[in-house]
Write an enzyme that holds these catalytic residues in place. Structure first.
Site, PDB file in Angstrom:
ATOM      1  N   ASN A  11       0.072   5.993  10.125  1.00  0.00           N
ATOM      2  CA  ASN A  11      -1.119   5.174  10.351  1.00  0.00           C
ATOM      3  C   ASN A  11      -0.682   3.739  10.696  1.00  0.00           C
ATOM      4  OD1 ASN A  11      -3.215   3.288   9.722  1.00  0.00           O
ATOM      5  ND2 ASN A  11      -4.345   4.924   8.703  1.00  0.00           N
ATOM      6  N   ASP A  13      -2.707   1.122  11.435  1.00  0.00           N
ATOM      7  CA  ASP A  13      -3.783   0.123  11.281  1.00  0.00           C
ATOM      8  C   ASP A  13      -3.253  -1.263  10.927  1.00  0.00           C
ATOM      9  OD1 ASP A  13      -5.556   2.186  11.627  1.00  0.00           O
ATOM     10  OD2 ASP A  13      -6.246   2.236   9.542  1.00  0.00           O
ATOM     11  N   HIS A  14      -2.261  -1.285  10.029  1.00  0.00           N
ATOM     12  CA  HIS A  14      -1.895  -2.591   9.474  1.00  0.00           C
ATOM     13  C   HIS A  14      -0.917  -3.375  10.344  1.00  0.00           C
ATOM     14  CE1 HIS A  14      -4.682  -1.974   6.402  1.00  0.00           C
ATOM     15  NE2 HIS A  14      -4.136  -0.810   6.091  1.00  0.00           N
ATOM     16  N   ARG A  22      -3.641 -13.647  13.367  1.00  0.00           N
ATOM     17  CA  ARG A  22      -3.439 -14.798  14.248  1.00  0.00           C
ATOM     18  C   ARG A  22      -4.175 -14.671  15.572  1.00  0.00           C
ATOM     19  NH1 ARG A  22       0.985 -18.327  13.306  1.00  0.00           N
ATOM     20  NH2 ARG A  22       0.781 -18.820  11.112  1.00  0.00           N
ATOM     21  N   HIS A  47      -7.627   3.967  12.456  1.00  0.00           N
ATOM     22  CA  HIS A  47      -9.016   3.916  11.974  1.00  0.00           C
ATOM     23  C   HIS A  47      -9.740   2.780  12.690  1.00  0.00           C
ATOM     24  CE1 HIS A  47     -11.774   3.505   8.146  1.00  0.00           C
ATOM     25  NE2 HIS A  47     -12.469   3.676   9.248  1.00  0.00           N
ATOM     26  N   ARG A  49     -12.621   0.711  12.608  1.00  0.00           N
ATOM     27  CA  ARG A  49     -13.707   0.370  11.687  1.00  0.00           C
ATOM     28  C   ARG A  49     -14.863  -0.283  12.428  1.00  0.00           C
ATOM     29  NH1 ARG A  49     -13.718  -0.305   6.182  1.00  0.00           N
ATOM     30  NH2 ARG A  49     -12.003   0.717   5.120  1.00  0.00           N
ATOM     31  N   ARG A  53     -11.784  -4.710  11.970  1.00  0.00           N
ATOM     32  CA  ARG A  53     -10.912  -5.670  11.277  1.00  0.00           C
ATOM     33  C   ARG A  53      -9.436  -5.458  11.608  1.00  0.00           C
ATOM     34  NH1 ARG A  53     -11.581  -3.575   5.099  1.00  0.00           N
ATOM     35  NH2 ARG A  53     -13.772  -3.806   5.663  1.00  0.00           N
ATOM     36  N   HIS A  54      -9.065  -4.237  11.996  1.00  0.00           N
ATOM     37  CA  HIS A  54      -7.664  -4.054  12.432  1.00  0.00           C
ATOM     38  C   HIS A  54      -7.618  -3.424  13.830  1.00  0.00           C
ATOM     39  CE1 HIS A  54      -8.434  -0.341  10.232  1.00  0.00           C
ATOM     40  NE2 HIS A  54      -8.220  -0.871   9.045  1.00  0.00           N
ATOM     41  N   GLU A  74      -9.534   8.123  13.045  1.00  0.00           N
ATOM     42  CA  GLU A  74     -10.367   8.027  11.834  1.00  0.00           C
ATOM     43  C   GLU A  74     -11.600   7.206  12.136  1.00  0.00           C
ATOM     44  OE1 GLU A  74      -8.358   6.344   8.545  1.00  0.00           O
ATOM     45  OE2 GLU A  74      -6.855   7.909   8.478  1.00  0.00           O
ATOM     46  N   THR A 104     -10.276  -1.251   1.475  1.00  0.00           N
ATOM     47  CA  THR A 104      -9.744  -0.054   2.111  1.00  0.00           C
ATOM     48  C   THR A 104     -10.699   1.093   1.783  1.00  0.00           C
ATOM     49  OG1 THR A 104      -7.819   1.406   2.291  1.00  0.00           O
ATOM     50  CG2 THR A 104      -8.242   0.461   0.129  1.00  0.00           C
ATOM     51  N   THR A 105     -10.447   2.271   2.364  1.00  0.00           N
ATOM     52  CA  THR A 105     -11.340   3.402   2.130  1.00  0.00           C
ATOM     53  C   THR A 105     -11.237   3.824   0.665  1.00  0.00           C
ATOM     54  OG1 THR A 105     -10.768   4.033   4.379  1.00  0.00           O
ATOM     55  CG2 THR A 105     -12.021   5.632   3.094  1.00  0.00           C
ATOM     56  N   GLU A 155      -8.935  16.357   4.418  1.00  0.00           N
ATOM     57  CA  GLU A 155      -7.844  15.495   3.972  1.00  0.00           C
ATOM     58  C   GLU A 155      -8.188  15.048   2.560  1.00  0.00           C
ATOM     59  OE1 GLU A 155      -6.093  12.761   6.699  1.00  0.00           O
ATOM     60  OE2 GLU A 155      -5.519  11.370   5.107  1.00  0.00           O
ATOM     61  N   HIS A 198      -3.454   8.500   1.554  1.00  0.00           N
ATOM     62  CA  HIS A 198      -3.972   7.232   1.050  1.00  0.00           C
ATOM     63  C   HIS A 198      -3.116   6.737  -0.123  1.00  0.00           C
ATOM     64  CE1 HIS A 198      -6.491   3.839   0.138  1.00  0.00           C
ATOM     65  NE2 HIS A 198      -7.088   4.044   1.290  1.00  0.00           N
ATOM     66  N   GLY A 199      -2.482   5.600   0.121  1.00  0.00           N
ATOM     67  CA  GLY A 199      -1.712   4.934  -0.931  1.00  0.00           C
ATOM     68  C   GLY A 199      -0.351   5.537  -1.201  1.00  0.00           C
ATOM     69  N   GLY A 220       0.261   4.987   5.888  1.00  0.00           N
ATOM     70  CA  GLY A 220       0.234   3.777   6.696  1.00  0.00           C
ATOM     71  C   GLY A 220       0.713   2.539   5.984  1.00  0.00           C
ATOM     72  N   HIS A 221      -0.109   2.015   5.105  1.00  0.00           N
ATOM     73  CA  HIS A 221       0.096   0.680   4.550  1.00  0.00           C
ATOM     74  C   HIS A 221       1.505   0.499   3.990  1.00  0.00           C
ATOM     75  CE1 HIS A 221      -0.304  -2.542   1.490  1.00  0.00           C
ATOM     76  NE2 HIS A 221      -0.972  -3.119   2.458  1.00  0.00           N
TER      77      HIS A 221
HETATM   78  N1  PXP Z   1      -5.846   8.933   5.332  1.00  0.00           N
HETATM   79  C1  PXP Z   1      -7.061   8.368   5.507  1.00  0.00           C
HETATM   80  C2  PXP Z   1      -8.219   9.266   5.780  1.00  0.00           C
HETATM   81  C3  PXP Z   1      -7.223   6.967   5.454  1.00  0.00           C
HETATM   82  O1  PXP Z   1      -8.442   6.421   5.616  1.00  0.00           O
HETATM   83  C4  PXP Z   1      -6.086   6.168   5.253  1.00  0.00           C
HETATM   84  C5  PXP Z   1      -6.219   4.680   5.245  1.00  0.00           C
HETATM   85  O2  PXP Z   1      -6.752   4.230   6.432  1.00  0.00           O
HETATM   86  C6  PXP Z   1      -4.848   6.791   5.109  1.00  0.00           C
HETATM   87  C7  PXP Z   1      -4.751   8.182   5.132  1.00  0.00           C
HETATM   88  C8  PXP Z   1      -3.582   6.011   4.940  1.00  0.00           C
HETATM   89  O3  PXP Z   1      -3.615   5.299   3.759  1.00  0.00           O
HETATM   90  P1  PXP Z   1      -2.493   4.232   3.478  1.00  0.00           P
HETATM   91  O4  PXP Z   1      -2.599   3.198   4.540  1.00  0.00           O
HETATM   92  O5  PXP Z   1      -2.820   3.722   2.113  1.00  0.00           O
HETATM   93  O6  PXP Z   1      -1.175   4.944   3.523  1.00  0.00           O
END
Ligand code: PXP
Length: 248
Positions: A11, A13-14, A22, A47, A49, A53-54, A74, A104-105, A155, A198-199, A220-221
């Protein structure tokens, strides 16, 4: 790729979060996506949104153009996002809950109470050839509802498990992990393909990667953060190594 291969969706996004801090064009999420592909990502997740935001609309246009691995798009279950998805027809669409004020979600989608609306919402996406995935908590009621509305994939939200781990609530962590284990078996028994995410971090990925029913992890993060210290390619390679070791 064998049926037991555990896919890694990276992912990005970040990367866009840092860029947007910036304005301007740097760092470029598309460049990150290409590096992730070369580093062994089986797919790229982004994702879009409502508040942008990203990831931006232009990022999605670019990803659809340059990627040679599947895009997992997403999105929230809104008319605006449905139109965008139908225009691009990405490989996969993952429906997530979205609140403007959340960082976050935060949780899984409430499918059981919105079955009718969601069934109608995902039907055109499926007809357009997208694999529809629903992001949900490890909850039997939600999994059954996801199955009934015609989703091919769920998921499982691993956030509660990861938070309990990082905050040292170990009994709770183990309970969350057990729920994820049981619900991945249950979902698989209904014929659903099971993903999770996630996480997840190097510390938390292996117990989830070891569940035989889980076919894909979306991360991702942590990876983007870790890339600051060791670079994106080695950060992804280490995640891949841990996943493969857990699977072996
Ligand atoms: N899966 C889904 C459905 C998510 O919404 C996210 C966060 O956007 C992730 C996975 C990835 O989560 P993380 O960025 O915490 O790894």
């Amino acid at each position: 790729m064998s049926d037991t291969h555990l896919r890694l969706g990276v992912n990005i996004d970040h990367v866009a979060t840092v860029r947007n801090a910036r304005g301007g064009a740097y760092p470029d999420p598309l460049r990150a996506a290409r590096i992730a592909e070369e580093a062994g990502a089986d797919g790229i997740t982004a994702h879009l949104r409502e508040d942008r935001r990203h990831i931006s609309d232009a990022d999605i246009d670019g990803l659809m153009e340059v990627l040679s691995v599947p895009l997992n798009f997403e999105m929230a279950a809104t008319d605006e996002m449905q139109k965008i998805a139908l225009r691009h027809k990405p490989h996969a669409v993952c429906i997530v809950p979205e609140k403007r004020e959340e960082r976050t979600t935060e949780g899984g989608l409430e499918v059981a109470r919105e079955e009718n609306r969601l069934a109608h919402f995902i039907a055109p996406l499926r007809e357009a050839g997208c694999r529809v995935s629903i992001f949900i908590a490890a909850d039997m009621k939600q999994i059954e509802a996801a199955h009934r509305i015609g989703a091919e994939v769920i998921e499982l939200h691993t956030g509660a498990y990861c938070d309990a781990h990082s905050e040292g609530r170990l009994e709770e962590r183990d309970r969350e992990l057990e729920a994820l284990r049981e619900m991945s078996t249950f979902a698989h028994s209904l014929g659903l393909e099971v993903h999770a995410g996630h996480g997840l971090t190097y510390d938390t990925v292996q117990p989830v990667a070891a569940f035989p029913e889980v076919r894909e992890l979306n991360i991702g993060h942590f990876l983007i953060g870790e890339a600051i210290f060791r670079g994106l390619t080695p950060a992804i390679a280490e995640m891949r190594r841990l996943m493969d070791a857990a699977r072996a």
